[in-house]
Design an enzyme around this catalytic site. Structure first.
Site, PDB file in Angstrom:
ATOM      1  N   ASP A 231       2.397  -9.344   9.023  1.00  0.00           N
ATOM      2  CA  ASP A 231       0.944  -9.538   8.922  1.00  0.00           C
ATOM      3  C   ASP A 231       0.680 -11.038   8.835  1.00  0.00           C
ATOM      4  O   ASP A 231       0.247 -11.556   7.797  1.00  0.00           O
ATOM      5  CB  ASP A 231       0.409  -8.799   7.689  1.00  0.00           C
ATOM      6  CG  ASP A 231       0.606  -7.306   7.815  1.00  0.00           C
ATOM      7  OD1 ASP A 231       0.065  -6.715   8.755  1.00  0.00           O
ATOM      8  OD2 ASP A 231       1.331  -6.724   6.981  1.00  0.00           O
TER       9      ASP A 231
ATOM     10  N   SER B 212       6.649  -0.466  10.167  1.00  0.00           N
ATOM     11  CA  SER B 212       5.265  -0.392   9.692  1.00  0.00           C
ATOM     12  C   SER B 212       5.038   1.018   9.173  1.00  0.00           C
ATOM     13  O   SER B 212       5.568   1.989   9.743  1.00  0.00           O
ATOM     14  CB  SER B 212       4.313  -0.653  10.866  1.00  0.00           C
ATOM     15  OG  SER B 212       3.021  -0.157  10.554  1.00  0.00           O
TER      16      SER B 212
ATOM     17  N   GLY C 296      11.231  -2.885   5.410  1.00  0.00           N
ATOM     18  CA  GLY C 296      10.526  -4.173   5.407  1.00  0.00           C
ATOM     19  C   GLY C 296      10.016  -4.502   4.007  1.00  0.00           C
ATOM     20  O   GLY C 296      10.149  -5.638   3.529  1.00  0.00           O
ATOM     21  N   HIS C 297       9.438  -3.498   3.341  1.00  0.00           N
ATOM     22  CA  HIS C 297       8.961  -3.731   1.968  1.00  0.00           C
ATOM     23  C   HIS C 297      10.154  -4.042   1.045  1.00  0.00           C
ATOM     24  O   HIS C 297      10.057  -4.906   0.166  1.00  0.00           O
ATOM     25  CB  HIS C 297       8.269  -2.483   1.420  1.00  0.00           C
ATOM     26  CG  HIS C 297       6.997  -2.113   2.130  1.00  0.00           C
ATOM     27  ND1 HIS C 297       6.884  -1.002   2.918  1.00  0.00           N
ATOM     28  CD2 HIS C 297       5.778  -2.710   2.134  1.00  0.00           C
ATOM     29  CE1 HIS C 297       5.653  -0.916   3.388  1.00  0.00           C
ATOM     30  NE2 HIS C 297       4.952  -1.938   2.936  1.00  0.00           N
TER      31      HIS C 297
ATOM     32  N   HIS D  52       9.091   1.062   3.382  1.00  0.00           N
ATOM     33  CA  HIS D  52      10.196   1.100   4.334  1.00  0.00           C
ATOM     34  C   HIS D  52      11.066  -0.131   4.083  1.00  0.00           C
ATOM     35  O   HIS D  52      10.807  -0.919   3.156  1.00  0.00           O
ATOM     36  CB  HIS D  52       9.667   1.155   5.770  1.00  0.00           C
ATOM     37  CG  HIS D  52       8.614   0.127   6.068  1.00  0.00           C
ATOM     38  ND1 HIS D  52       8.857  -1.232   6.045  1.00  0.00           N
ATOM     39  CD2 HIS D  52       7.301   0.257   6.388  1.00  0.00           C
ATOM     40  CE1 HIS D  52       7.754  -1.889   6.352  1.00  0.00           C
ATOM     41  NE2 HIS D  52       6.785  -1.014   6.545  1.00  0.00           N
TER      42      HIS D  52
ATOM     43  N   MET E 152       0.842  -1.192   0.000  1.00  0.00           N
ATOM     44  CA  MET E 152       0.000   0.000   0.000  1.00  0.00           C
ATOM     45  C   MET E 152       0.883   1.250   0.000  1.00  0.00           C
ATOM     46  O   MET E 152       0.413   2.344   0.314  1.00  0.00           O
ATOM     47  CB  MET E 152      -0.934  -0.001   1.209  1.00  0.00           C
ATOM     48  CG  MET E 152      -1.913  -1.175   1.169  1.00  0.00           C
ATOM     49  SD  MET E 152      -3.443  -0.904   2.082  1.00  0.00           S
ATOM     50  CE  MET E 152      -2.831  -0.580   3.694  1.00  0.00           C
TER      51      MET E 152
ATOM     52  N   ARG F 119       2.487   2.612   9.573  1.00  0.00           N
ATOM     53  CA  ARG F 119       1.744   3.354  10.606  1.00  0.00           C
ATOM     54  C   ARG F 119       2.657   3.907  11.700  1.00  0.00           C
ATOM     55  O   ARG F 119       2.220   4.744  12.486  1.00  0.00           O
ATOM     56  CB  ARG F 119       0.635   2.481  11.199  1.00  0.00           C
ATOM     57  CG  ARG F 119      -0.487   2.229  10.186  1.00  0.00           C
ATOM     58  CD  ARG F 119      -1.706   1.573  10.797  1.00  0.00           C
ATOM     59  NE  ARG F 119      -2.834   1.596   9.881  1.00  0.00           N
ATOM     60  CZ  ARG F 119      -3.187   0.594   9.070  1.00  0.00           C
ATOM     61  NH1 ARG F 119      -2.490  -0.521   9.046  1.00  0.00           N
ATOM     62  NH2 ARG F 119      -4.235   0.725   8.273  1.00  0.00           N
TER      63      ARG F 119
HETATM   64  O1  PAF Z   1      -0.228  -5.809   3.524  1.00  0.00           O
HETATM   65  C1  PAF Z   1      -0.628  -4.863   2.792  1.00  0.00           C
HETATM   66  O2  PAF Z   1       0.082  -3.871   2.553  1.00  0.00           O
HETATM   67  C2  PAF Z   1      -2.029  -4.942   2.185  1.00  0.00           C
HETATM   68  O3  PAF Z   1      -2.923  -5.553   3.058  1.00  0.00           O
HETATM   69  C3  PAF Z   1      -2.035  -5.632   0.818  1.00  0.00           C
HETATM   70  C4  PAF Z   1      -1.616  -7.094   0.917  1.00  0.00           C
HETATM   71  C5  PAF Z   1      -1.105  -4.903  -0.146  1.00  0.00           C
HETATM   72  C6  PAF Z   1      -3.458  -5.604   0.230  1.00  0.00           C
HETATM   73  O4  PAF Z   1      -3.927  -4.307   0.087  1.00  0.00           O
END
Ligand code: PAF
Length: 286
Positions: free
Chosen positions: A146, A181, A32-33, A30, A26, A183
């Site tokens: 998650d 995160s 983590g991504h 950061h 989304m 957030r």
């Molecule tokens: O984990 C997330 O960032 C979201 O829940 C995802 C998997 C991209 C779906 O919108």
């Protein structure tokens, strides 16, 4: 890096570059991504990341409107991570008409985070299924932070026979233990100082389990009480088995999960305890 906004641009890219690996996000990326992108790159296939703040997974009063949107920084970070393409549709591109069909998830979706965010996982699974259909990746990568989301996506892939291999990325933490995160950006200075307590307490609970305690309810309530004493509003602290069921007394492998709020910032985290081979998401390949 190719920037794809429309479904036509996406399908032209797909025709030229698939098989590929998808990393759905989304945005507000950061480390983590970026670790997920790195994990995707190990498959030696073109990597495409999606960036879409999915309205369907936010409830009324949640942070859909204020969710950090940082497209330029995200694009630069993905370019630096050698991502091959970025699919960043507008809401009207993914939802050109009211989305009346949804993925109907199992009871797990109403437990843990789902008990506090009704309908959240229907929204997640629905957009992930749409992204899988549009991108048609050979593999997709999701983070273990998650954990419940990962479990539900893995179940969807398995039960709908989606021809997609799933890979799981480890949670990345700051040096004080706070899980990265998007957030975290909402935390003010005082909350940022307090925030690592969630990870520390989960770690304490994990080490009690590792040393043989099996009085799950007591460990959960002691963890919850400590958070409350430090000003948190706790959604849940839960000790589960690797499949997220209630653990039996003879269980040796656990996930300790927590979700709690500091002010209006909701943080989640989890830790695995036991034999890494017992965790389905450590060797996902469906
Ligand atoms: O984990 C997330 O960032 C979201 O829940 C995802 C998997 C991209 C779906 O919108």
């Amino acid at each position: 890096m190719h920037i794809l906004r429309s479904l036509d641009e996406l399908s032209a890219w797909r025709a030229a570059h698939c098989p590929c690996v998808l990393v759905p996000t989304m945005g507000n990326l950061h480390a983590g991504h970026l670790a997920l992108i790195e994990r995707a790159r190990t498959l030696a296939l073109p990597v495409i990341s999606s960036l879409f703040v999915n309205p369907l997974q936010f409830g009324p009063g949640e942070d859909y409107k204020r969710y950090p949107r940082t497209f330029d920084a995200d694009r630069s970070a993905l370019e630096a991570a050698a991502c091959d393409a970025l699919f960043a549709p507008e809401a009207a591109t993914l939802y050109p008409y009211k989305q009346t069909y949804r993925v109907w998830p199992p009871a797990l979706a109403d437990d843990l985070c789902g008990a506090h965010r009704p309908g959240h996982f229907d929204g997640v699974l629905t957009v992930v299924l749409k992204l899988f259909n549009l991108v048609q990746p050979a593999a997709a990568v999701f983070g273990k932070k998650d954990y419940q989301q990962l479990a539900l996506i893995a179940g969807m892939v398995r039960e709908f026979n989606l021809p997609i291999r799933l890979l799981a990325g480890e949670t990345v933490r700051q040096s004080d233990g706070l899980a990265l995160s998007s957030r975290n950006a909402y935390l003010d200075a005082a909350a940022r100082t307090e925030a690592p307590r969630l990870a520390h307490l989960l770690r304490e609970a994990a080490s009690q389990l590792a040393s043989g305690r099996r009085d799950y309810a007591r460990i959960e309530s002691a963890t919850r009480d400590t958070l409350v004493r430090h000003g948190w509003r706790v959604d849940y602290i839960a000790i589960r088995d690797p499949a997220l069921s209630e653990p039996g007394p003879g269980e040796t492998d656990f996930v300790v999960l927590g979700a709690a709020r500091l002010g209006d910032v909701r943080l989640i985290d989890n830790l695995e305890v036991g034999d890494p081979a017992a965790f389905p998401y450590n060797h996902l390949s469906l």
